[in-house]
Design a protein around this motif. Structure first.
Motif, PDB file in Angstrom:
ATOM      1  N   UNK A 230       0.838  -1.203   0.000  1.00  0.00           N
ATOM      2  CA  UNK A 230       0.000   0.000   0.000  1.00  0.00           C
ATOM      3  C   UNK A 230       0.872   1.252   0.000  1.00  0.00           C
ATOM      4  N   UNK A 231       1.886   1.253   0.863  1.00  0.00           N
ATOM      5  CA  UNK A 231       2.764   2.424   0.941  1.00  0.00           C
ATOM      6  C   UNK A 231       3.533   2.612  -0.372  1.00  0.00           C
ATOM      7  N   UNK A 232       3.949   1.516  -0.988  1.00  0.00           N
ATOM      8  CA  UNK A 232       4.647   1.607  -2.265  1.00  0.00           C
ATOM      9  C   UNK A 232       3.747   2.193  -3.339  1.00  0.00           C
ATOM     10  N   UNK A 233       2.492   1.734  -3.382  1.00  0.00           N
ATOM     11  CA  UNK A 233       1.581   2.222  -4.413  1.00  0.00           C
ATOM     12  C   UNK A 233       1.277   3.702  -4.227  1.00  0.00           C
ATOM     13  N   UNK A 234       1.176   4.157  -2.984  1.00  0.00           N
ATOM     14  CA  UNK A 234       0.971   5.589  -2.739  1.00  0.00           C
ATOM     15  C   UNK A 234       2.172   6.397  -3.240  1.00  0.00           C
ATOM     16  N   UNK A 235       3.373   5.878  -3.002  1.00  0.00           N
ATOM     17  CA  UNK A 235       4.581   6.579  -3.464  1.00  0.00           C
ATOM     18  C   UNK A 235       4.599   6.649  -4.992  1.00  0.00           C
ATOM     19  N   UNK A 236       4.205   5.560  -5.641  1.00  0.00           N
ATOM     20  CA  UNK A 236       4.159   5.523  -7.104  1.00  0.00           C
ATOM     21  C   UNK A 236       3.073   6.467  -7.621  1.00  0.00           C
ATOM     22  N   UNK A 237       1.917   6.487  -6.929  1.00  0.00           N
ATOM     23  CA  UNK A 237       0.807   7.339  -7.361  1.00  0.00           C
ATOM     24  C   UNK A 237       1.185   8.814  -7.316  1.00  0.00           C
ATOM     25  N   UNK A 238       1.997   9.191  -6.339  1.00  0.00           N
ATOM     26  CA  UNK A 238       2.405  10.594  -6.249  1.00  0.00           C
ATOM     27  C   UNK A 238       3.263  10.996  -7.445  1.00  0.00           C
ATOM     28  N   UNK A 239       3.952  10.010  -8.026  1.00  0.00           N
ATOM     29  CA  UNK A 239       4.744  10.277  -9.237  1.00  0.00           C
ATOM     30  C   UNK A 239       3.895  10.093 -10.501  1.00  0.00           C
ATOM     31  N   UNK A 240       2.730   9.430 -10.326  1.00  0.00           N
ATOM     32  CA  UNK A 240       1.787   9.297 -11.436  1.00  0.00           C
ATOM     33  C   UNK A 240       2.171   8.305 -12.494  1.00  0.00           C
ATOM     34  N   UNK A 241       2.863   7.204 -12.131  1.00  0.00           N
ATOM     35  CA  UNK A 241       3.294   6.244 -13.127  1.00  0.00           C
ATOM     36  C   UNK A 241       2.930   4.810 -12.729  1.00  0.00           C
ATOM     37  N   UNK A 242       1.951   4.221 -13.440  1.00  0.00           N
ATOM     38  CA  UNK A 242       1.590   2.818 -13.243  1.00  0.00           C
ATOM     39  C   UNK A 242       2.045   1.955 -14.419  1.00  0.00           C
ATOM     40  N   UNK A 243       2.800   2.566 -15.350  1.00  0.00           N
ATOM     41  CA  UNK A 243       3.185   1.875 -16.574  1.00  0.00           C
ATOM     42  C   UNK A 243       3.954   0.590 -16.337  1.00  0.00           C
TER      43      UNK A 243
END
Length: 277
Positions: free
Chosen positions: A244-257
């Protein structure tokens, strides 16, 4: 079931439940291609404990939000502020209401429960679903996030996300990936879309766990395997918190590619391995 297998299944559950790569898809492939499963030999109860572990993950990460919703709902009921003040004074209570609205569409899935579960055993279908999940994540990367949060999202937004959660009950489709993408599409902030997707999973997972618990009690519980079960649950909870914490960090950068490419590779591999074996 050995403790090592329990750790492996707990790790997979905790990681894939929250990262947008489909927990049902990965567990299905492990079962269909390698014979690793939470089913059979009284392991339905283990499946319940694994999902309980992921609920603990959500509770730990979003504890402040959960407590705020509890107290603000009580305050909202007791004080009943004027309509114009509700958004400002009770944002957490409004978030709770939106979660309830997003959960209601799941009632539509109940008549199709058995048909959906049967798809779990078709690895080619799982592979296609993983490829579709990758396409969805790729598209979400191209979207421009909105500015909506708990104070500005609408009931229609919640219902749309809830309907997408219904679609994501199809094995191989990522629930988190589908609902996060739907949230971004309705104009939510990217980071809030992640939070809303996970918080709205609480009633869904609780409801599914209650149904599974009934099945587990009817099947019987192998108490000799309880140490392995509990280890798996703890691993699912800890890895879930990290995910969950990792996905939040990724979401702040806006990249799910990166997740999109992973799902494409896994989907193609699933189809190829199914054809070979």
């Amino acid at each position: 079931m050995s403790i090592l297998v329990a750790i492996l299944l707990g790790l997979i559950q905790g990681i894939t439940e929250f990262l947008p790569i489909s927990s049902s898809g990965h567990l299905s492939l492990l079962n269909n291609l390698f014979g690793l499963s939470t089913e059979g030999e009284g392991h339905v109860f283990f499946d319940v404990l694994l999902h309980l572990g992921t609920l603990v993950s959500i509770a730990v990460v979003y504890w402040k939000d959960i407590v705020a919703m509890f107290y603000e709902v009580l305050g909202f009921v007791n004080l009943g502020p004027a309509a114009g003040e509700r958004k400002r004074r009770y944002p957490a209570a409004r978030l709770f209401f939106m979660i309830i609205m997003a959960t209601l569409p799941l009632v539509l899935i109940l008549p199709m429960k058995d048909q959906l579960e049967s798809l779990y055993y078709h690895s080619v279908f799982i592979g296609i679903s993983l490829i579709l999940t990758g396409c969805m994540l790729y598209v979400s990367d191209k979207m421009t996030p909105g500015k909506k949060s708990e104070t500005s999202m609408t009931i229609l937004d919640a219902l749309i996300i809830g309907l997408c959660q219904c679609v994501a009950t199809v094995p191989g489709l990522s629930r988190s990936g589908t609902t996060i993408t739907a949230g971004i599409a309705t104009g939510l902030k990217r980071d809030f879309a992640v939070k809303f997707a996970f918080l709205m999973s609480i009633p869904a997972v609780l409801g599914a766990n209650l149904l599974s618990l009934i099945d587990a009690l009817q099947e019987g519980i192998n108490w000799s395997l309880m140490p392995a079960y509990l280890v798996g649950m703890v691993v699912a909870a800890v890895s879930g918190i990290a995910s969950i914490r990792l996905l939040h960090a990724i979401a702040r950068k806006g990249r799910f590619g990166g997740f999109a490419y992973y799902c494409w590779v896994m989907g193609v591999l699933a189809i190829i391995l199914t054809m070979i074996f």
